[in-house]
Design an enzyme around this catalytic site. Structure first.
Site, PDB file in Angstrom:
ATOM      1  N   PHE A 145      92.708  52.351  52.605  1.00 32.55           N
ATOM      2  CA  PHE A 145      91.956  53.134  51.607  1.00 32.55           C
ATOM      3  C   PHE A 145      92.983  53.671  50.629  1.00 32.55           C
ATOM      4  CE2 PHE A 145      89.702  56.291  49.382  1.00 32.55           C
ATOM      5  CZ  PHE A 145      88.353  55.992  49.481  1.00 32.55           C
ATOM      6  N   ASP A 231     101.686  54.909  50.943  1.00 33.39           N
ATOM      7  CA  ASP A 231     100.617  55.810  50.524  1.00 33.39           C
ATOM      8  C   ASP A 231     100.507  56.886  51.604  1.00 33.39           C
ATOM      9  OD1 ASP A 231      98.239  57.141  50.167  1.00 33.39           O
ATOM     10  OD2 ASP A 231      97.106  55.370  49.558  1.00 33.39           O
ATOM     11  N   LYS A 260      96.301  65.261  47.815  1.00 33.94           N
ATOM     12  CA  LYS A 260      95.516  66.096  48.726  1.00 33.94           C
ATOM     13  C   LYS A 260      96.166  67.445  49.081  1.00 33.94           C
ATOM     14  CE  LYS A 260      92.699  62.314  50.511  1.00 33.94           C
ATOM     15  NZ  LYS A 260      91.357  62.579  50.027  1.00 33.94           N
TER      16      LYS A 260
HETATM   17  C1  PLP Z   1      95.236  57.215  51.850  1.00 30.42           C
HETATM   18  C2  PLP Z   1      94.556  57.534  50.552  1.00 30.42           C
HETATM   19  N1  PLP Z   1      95.094  57.091  49.405  1.00 30.42           N
HETATM   20  C3  PLP Z   1      94.542  57.363  48.204  1.00 30.42           C
HETATM   21  C4  PLP Z   1      93.381  58.104  48.116  1.00 30.42           C
HETATM   22  C5  PLP Z   1      92.775  58.406  46.784  1.00 30.42           C
HETATM   23  O1  PLP Z   1      92.956  59.746  46.496  1.00 30.42           O
HETATM   24  P1  PLP Z   1      92.019  60.512  45.439  1.00 30.42           P
HETATM   25  O2  PLP Z   1      90.665  60.618  46.051  1.00 30.42           O
HETATM   26  O3  PLP Z   1      92.697  61.828  45.223  1.00 30.42           O
HETATM   27  O4  PLP Z   1      91.998  59.679  44.208  1.00 30.42           O
HETATM   28  C6  PLP Z   1      92.781  58.575  49.284  1.00 30.42           C
HETATM   29  C7  PLP Z   1      91.538  59.355  49.226  1.00 30.42           C
HETATM   30  O5  PLP Z   1      90.906  59.668  50.182  1.00 30.42           O
HETATM   31  C8  PLP Z   1      93.380  58.281  50.537  1.00 30.42           C
HETATM   32  O6  PLP Z   1      92.850  58.712  51.679  1.00 30.42           O
END
Ligand code: PLP
Length: 453
Positions: A145, A231, A260
């Site tokens: 994700f 990530d 986050k």
């Molecule tokens: C592992 C990961 N990367 C990227 C994102 C994307 O982040 P955002 O919702 O702040 O765009 C998320 C969102 O849940 C995530 O869990």
């Protein structure tokens, strides 16, 4: 009264003008409550319910809800009437935050770009790795994700998120998470600008790779000239114990994306940490000094929130706490859930924990379970979430890309008593699933209602 509404019903505005389907889904799951105060690990509703947060807004609230230190920092930033969104100055707080983030991350990470969201951080990684390598192709792991903007969504294979939105970026490919041989085969072509991977796949089902996977991935990336991107949007900021989950695996990535919890749960902020050479590939000359930027990048409130969140994480030793409480949580869960045929595994790192369910073997339960699956693959997990919320006042969610895994990720400030309370509650829900036929009849009725709305 904090704001004016044009209608007498202050809640109608959302249903009328924002996202009525979301409101209806929460209604159906008995989760559309009105929160009045959120503090630490607890959410208090207007009718006095005290809800224990074991979701943390998907790993946003590592420091707990509305931490007074972070609230104070934001108030102070507003009170000082300093430069905000000036787009014409050098931000001292951005410098201070970047210095602290790179020191905590260590390795070869020396520069920071500050977007506002995780997805925007992933977009940054796409552009920078392309600029650095002169290649266009991008590799990601199955089950990932990475966010829902078009570039980030191009790096997520799950069809649910993509359906109806047309073509994504063309030059992307995926490899099975944890499969070193396949990674070697793909990257060996020398066509990929980057390999992006979550050190722990959170929405993929709290999947933890084998101890050698990330080190092998880093070695293959280096050998093939591919940018190695982690990530850490959910797994970073001490969620799994150390500052980065990368620190469990002894790797030094070329790029790390944080978001986050960096905001302290109060304002949007993300950070992309990168090597000096990656930075130079993009901002290599004066005329390219703002070649990649964004209106809200480096804004005062976000930078102050980030600095204050780091203070709290350090002063309250929340990394150590995440490691200890995570061990306790898994021990208690394994104890409470032992012997139930539908519990496949309890796993996790620090306070990123997953409980994986599986199809029952016994015929009566199997028929009911398959009816759930036929209605919607997420339905069984949603009923577990609903039961925890409605009957035990605990907020959780299932993983976005693996609906049979319930995620348990409380704020890192959670105490022993909260861990016990959660373990007892999920133990009780799982007992009902296995022992009470009325669980299935009630749940099936609800599932059909939800499926029809
Ligand atoms: C592992 C990961 N990367 C990227 C994102 C994307 O982040 P955002 O919702 O702040 O765009 C998320 C969102 O849940 C995530 O869990």
């Amino acid at each position: 009264m904090q704001y004016e509404s044009l209608t007498t019903d202050r809640r109608a505005g959302y249903g009328n003008f924002v996202n009525p389907q979301w409101a209806r889904l929460l209604d159906a799951l008995s989760m559309n409550v009105r929160y009045e105060r959120c503090e630490g690990v607890e959410l208090v509703t207007d009718d006095g319910r005290r809800i224990l947060d074991f979701l943390s807004g998907y790993c946003v609230h590592n420091t707990g809800h509305n931490h007074p230190r972070i609230v104070e920092a934001l108030k102070d930033e507003l009170d000082r009437s300093g430069p905000a969104m000036l787009q014409s100055h050098v931000s001292e707080s951005a410098g201070a935050l970047a210095e602290r983030l790179t020191a905590k991350a260590g390795g070869i990470l020396r520069k920071v770009f500050f977007p506002s969201t995780g997805s925007e951080g992933v977009e940054t990684a796409i552009k920078f790795s392309r600029a650095h390598t002169g290649r266009r192709h991008l590799l990601y792991a199955d089950g990932a994700f990475h966010g829902l903007t078009c570039g980030a969504l191009s790096l997520m294979g799950h069809p649910f998120w993509r359906e109806g939105f047309g073509e994504m970026l063309p030059e992307t490919a995926s490899v099975p998470f944890g499969d070193i041989a396949e990674l070697e085969r793909r990257l060996g072509t020398g066509r990929f600008a980057m390999f992006i991977v979550e050190p722990v796949q959170s929405e993929g089902g709290v999947r933890i790779p084998g101890p050698d996977y990330l080190r092998a991935a880093q070695e293959i990336c280096r050998r093939t000239g591919t940018v190695f991107v982690l990530d850490e949007v959910q797994s970073g900021m001490h969620r799994t114990g150390p500052f980065l989950a990368a620190h469990h695996f002894g790797v030094e990535p070329d790029m790390v994306i944080l978001a986050k919890a960096l905001s302290g749960g109060l304002v949007p902020v993300a950070a992309v940490l990168m090597t000096e050479t990656l930075y130079r590939s993009v901002y290599g000359s004066l005329k390219r000094s703002i070649i990649h930027t964004s209106t809200f990048s480096e804004n005062g409130l976000s930078m102050r929130a980030g600095l204050a969140a780091l203070d709290v994480l350090e002063e309250e030793r929340l990394g150590e706490r995440a490691a200890e409480m995570g061990e306790l949580l898994r021990a208690r869960l394994r104890d409470a859930l032992a012997g139930y045929e539908m519990v496949k595994e309890v796993r996790g790192l620090g306070l990123l924990c997953g409980i994986e369910f599986t199809a029952p073997r016994s015929l009566s339960r199997r028929l009911a379970f398959e009816s759930f699956m036929a209605i919607h693959p997420a339905m069984f997990g949603q009923i577990v979430v609903m039961r925890l919320f409605r009957d035990h006042n605990i907020l959780t969610q299932i993983c976005g890309n693996n609906h049979l895994v319930l995620k348990a990720a409380p704020p890192l400030t959670a105490e022993v008593r909260h861990i016990h309370r959660f373990a007892e509650a999920i133990g009780e829900v799982v007992r009902c699933i296995h022992e009470s036929p009325s669980f299935w009849t009630e749940a099936l009725g609800l599932a059909r209602r939800v499926a029809n709305i």
